[in-house]
Design an enzyme around this catalytic site. Structure first.
Site, PDB file in Angstrom:
ATOM      1  N   SER A  63       0.818  -1.211   0.000  1.00  0.00           N
ATOM      2  CA  SER A  63       0.000   0.000   0.000  1.00  0.00           C
ATOM      3  C   SER A  63       0.854   1.265   0.000  1.00  0.00           C
ATOM      4  O   SER A  63       2.013   1.265   0.428  1.00  0.00           O
ATOM      5  CB  SER A  63      -0.936   0.005   1.205  1.00  0.00           C
ATOM      6  OG  SER A  63      -1.738  -1.150   1.179  1.00  0.00           O
TER       7      SER A  63
HETATM    8  N1  SAM Z   1      -0.504  -4.362   3.898  1.00  0.00           N
HETATM    9  C1  SAM Z   1       0.172  -4.995   2.799  1.00  0.00           C
HETATM   10  C2  SAM Z   1       1.591  -4.518   2.659  1.00  0.00           C
HETATM   11  O1  SAM Z   1       2.027  -3.680   3.481  1.00  0.00           O
HETATM   12  O2  SAM Z   1       2.277  -4.998   1.758  1.00  0.00           O
HETATM   13  C3  SAM Z   1      -0.570  -4.829   1.518  1.00  0.00           C
HETATM   14  C4  SAM Z   1      -1.775  -5.668   1.453  1.00  0.00           C
HETATM   15  S1  SAM Z   1      -2.430  -5.910  -0.168  1.00  0.00           S
HETATM   16  C5  SAM Z   1      -3.094  -4.314  -0.570  1.00  0.00           C
HETATM   17  C6  SAM Z   1      -3.844  -6.935   0.274  1.00  0.00           C
HETATM   18  C7  SAM Z   1      -3.453  -8.345   0.619  1.00  0.00           C
HETATM   19  O3  SAM Z   1      -4.603  -9.043   1.079  1.00  0.00           O
HETATM   20  C8  SAM Z   1      -2.916  -9.145  -0.563  1.00  0.00           C
HETATM   21  O4  SAM Z   1      -1.659  -9.648  -0.270  1.00  0.00           O
HETATM   22  C9  SAM Z   1      -3.945 -10.273  -0.737  1.00  0.00           C
HETATM   23  O5  SAM Z   1      -3.399 -11.485  -1.192  1.00  0.00           O
HETATM   24  C10 SAM Z   1      -4.481 -10.391   0.678  1.00  0.00           C
HETATM   25  N2  SAM Z   1      -5.796 -11.040   0.788  1.00  0.00           N
HETATM   26  C11 SAM Z   1      -6.842 -11.027  -0.082  1.00  0.00           C
HETATM   27  N3  SAM Z   1      -7.863 -11.752   0.419  1.00  0.00           N
HETATM   28  C12 SAM Z   1      -7.466 -12.228   1.626  1.00  0.00           C
HETATM   29  C13 SAM Z   1      -8.075 -13.022   2.638  1.00  0.00           C
HETATM   30  N4  SAM Z   1      -9.310 -13.486   2.536  1.00  0.00           N
HETATM   31  N5  SAM Z   1      -7.348 -13.302   3.744  1.00  0.00           N
HETATM   32  C14 SAM Z   1      -6.089 -12.849   3.896  1.00  0.00           C
HETATM   33  N6  SAM Z   1      -5.463 -12.090   2.982  1.00  0.00           N
HETATM   34  C15 SAM Z   1      -6.138 -11.775   1.871  1.00  0.00           C
END
Ligand code: SAM
Length: 234
Positions: A63
């Protein structure tokens, strides 16, 4: 010890966060310390301190720093809290939380990302973090309740599975809305009831899961401000 070539860039990034209105000095301090460039692929490390989301592989993103700062500030961490993070991604937000809270439990859906984040966080010495592969929309019931919960991808609404795992007096921050654009909300649990406040429009990748979005219609990019959003006065 090898010198960190990005110290000055990190300082400039934090100056920009201040200019954008981030006020919490503890959040600003840790964002000046945590090496964001070690959480992105090597060939784009030179972009790590731009205020923008970046691709981390598997169609996912780290993000935008401003959004990380805004969400962390909204959690009002004082130290010692037990935090649940849904969407580990690169592990950068996890590291920021680990600096400011007691323990962090982070769930990632994609095993390769979880593994990489676990490796990085261990290498950087974060002993107060647990990363697990799973569907974060179901929370982490064995470790509940949590003093703080942060969801780092977009949800259609707030699942009761997650709300139930927030402690009384706790805070939860999550992007909620459409698949491609959401509002960032802060929830507080008071006497078991929800109070909520909107922070800003935003655009996150979807959280895919039993209580999130269905698979296979993933958005192109994420973790930044939505069109026209300045993150204020909403
Ligand atoms: N906060 C993170 C960082 O600092 O890099 C960025 C997060 S990214 C915008 C959103 C993440 O949520 C992705 O890695 C995605 O694979 C994960 N995601 C999507 N659905 C999910 C779920 N049901 N449970 C856990 N993670 C999930």
């Amino acid at each position: 010890m090898t010198e960190d070539p990005f110290v000055e860039e990190r300082r400039r990034m934090v100056e920009e966060l201040r200019r954008l209105g981030v006020r919490d000095e503890r959040v600003l301090r840790v964002m000046e310390e945590v090496p964001r460039h070690l959480f992105v692929p090597e060939h784009i490390q030179h972009l790590a301190y731009e205020d923008t989301p970046l691709p981390i592989g598997q169609g996912q993103t780290i993000s935008q720093p401003y959004i990380v700062a805004l969400m962390t500030e909204a959690l009002s961490l004082r130290g010692g809290e037990k935090v649940l993070e849904i969407g580990t991604g690169s592990g950068y937000q996890t590291a920021i939380l680990a600096e400011l809270a007691g323990e962090v439990f982070s769930i990632e859906r994609i095993p390769a990302l979880a593994e990489e984040a676990r490796r990085r966080l261990a290498l950087l010495g974060y002993g107060n973090v647990k990363v697990r592969v799973g569907d974060g929309t179901l929370g982490w019931p064995e470790e509940a309740p949590f003093d703080r919960i942060i969801v780092t991808g977009g949800l259609p609404d707030l699942p009761d599975t997650i709300w139930a795992q927030l402690a009384e007096g706790g805070r939860l921050v999550a992007p909620i809305g459409g698949r491609y654009d959401q509002y960032l909300w802060v929830y507080v649990k008071e006497g078991g009831r929800r109070r909520r406040r909107a922070l800003c429009p935003c655009t996150f990748v979807p959280i895919i899961g039993a209580r999130g979005w269905p698979e296979d219609r993933g958005g192109p990019f994420a973790g930044g401000l939505g069109p026209g959003g300045d993150g204020r006065d909403v």
